[in-house]
Design a protein around this motif. Structure first.
Motif, PDB file in Angstrom:
ATOM      1  N   LEU A  30      54.868  18.864 -50.576  1.00 55.68           N
ATOM      2  CA  LEU A  30      53.654  18.094 -50.312  1.00 55.68           C
ATOM      3  C   LEU A  30      52.812  18.684 -49.175  1.00 55.68           C
ATOM      4  O   LEU A  30      51.687  18.241 -48.952  1.00 55.68           O
ATOM      5  CB  LEU A  30      54.026  16.647 -49.962  1.00 55.68           C
ATOM      6  N   TRP A  32      53.621  18.438 -46.001  1.00 55.21           N
ATOM      7  CA  TRP A  32      53.656  17.470 -44.911  1.00 55.21           C
ATOM      8  C   TRP A  32      54.524  17.974 -43.764  1.00 55.21           C
ATOM      9  O   TRP A  32      55.659  18.390 -43.965  1.00 55.21           O
ATOM     10  CB  TRP A  32      54.235  16.141 -45.381  1.00 55.21           C
ATOM     11  N   GLU A  40      53.143   8.685 -42.823  1.00 58.36           N
ATOM     12  CA  GLU A  40      53.132   8.193 -44.206  1.00 58.36           C
ATOM     13  C   GLU A  40      54.239   7.187 -44.485  1.00 58.36           C
ATOM     14  O   GLU A  40      54.058   6.257 -45.260  1.00 58.36           O
ATOM     15  CB  GLU A  40      53.254   9.367 -45.187  1.00 58.36           C
ATOM     16  N   GLU A  72      54.708   9.438 -54.258  1.00 58.40           N
ATOM     17  CA  GLU A  72      53.922  10.645 -54.538  1.00 58.40           C
ATOM     18  C   GLU A  72      54.289  11.254 -55.892  1.00 58.40           C
ATOM     19  O   GLU A  72      53.813  12.332 -56.242  1.00 58.40           O
ATOM     20  CB  GLU A  72      54.126  11.680 -53.434  1.00 58.40           C
ATOM     21  N   ARG A  84      58.661  16.685 -60.040  1.00 58.02           N
ATOM     22  CA  ARG A  84      57.576  15.745 -60.311  1.00 58.02           C
ATOM     23  C   ARG A  84      57.936  14.929 -61.538  1.00 58.02           C
ATOM     24  O   ARG A  84      58.294  15.467 -62.565  1.00 58.02           O
ATOM     25  CB  ARG A  84      56.270  16.483 -60.570  1.00 58.02           C
ATOM     26  N   ARG A  89      56.100   6.434 -59.996  1.00 53.31           N
ATOM     27  CA  ARG A  89      55.342   6.136 -58.794  1.00 53.31           C
ATOM     28  C   ARG A  89      56.167   5.285 -57.852  1.00 53.31           C
ATOM     29  O   ARG A  89      55.648   4.492 -57.091  1.00 53.31           O
ATOM     30  CB  ARG A  89      54.024   5.437 -59.125  1.00 53.31           C
TER      31      ARG A  89
END
Length: 105
Positions: A30, A32, A40, A72, A84, A89
């Motif tokens: 991500l 991050w 977050e 995410e 993914r 979600r």
């Protein structure tokens, strides 16, 4: 009562499947930093650092991290890098709304 049992079961699965390596790998996916992940997730940078180093953290803290990453669209399976999900979600879209949120480190 069945919904409470299902919730507890799903949380146990999430705790088993989400590892410290997943946390670091997902953050990298991500883009991050520790600070961004902290903002977050609502979890302190120090708690994230401890978790990713393999130290123990409270279950609610670990769930907050996992659920934020699931929000995410990431999914976690032991032994595999995060992936993914097709339409995932997260099972808790808003960890702040959890009754035990105040316990997060």
């Amino acid at each position: 009562m069945a919904s409470l049992a299902m919730k507890i079961t799903l949380e146990r699965i999430a705790l088993f499947q989400f590892t410290p390596a997943h946390s670091a790998q997902a953050r990298a996916m991500l883009g991050w930093s520790l600070e961004a992940f902290s903002r977050e997730s609502g979890v302190t940078v120090e708690a994230i650092r401890r978790f990713e180093a393999g130290s123990e953290v409270l279950d609610v803290t670990r769930l907050a991290l996992a659920y934020r990453l699931e929000a995410e669209g990431l999914v976690f399976f032991p032994g595999f890098a995060p992936g993914r999900g097709m339409s995932v979600r997260g099972s808790t879209p808003d960890p702040v709304g959890r009754a035990d949120y105040a316990m997060i480190e």
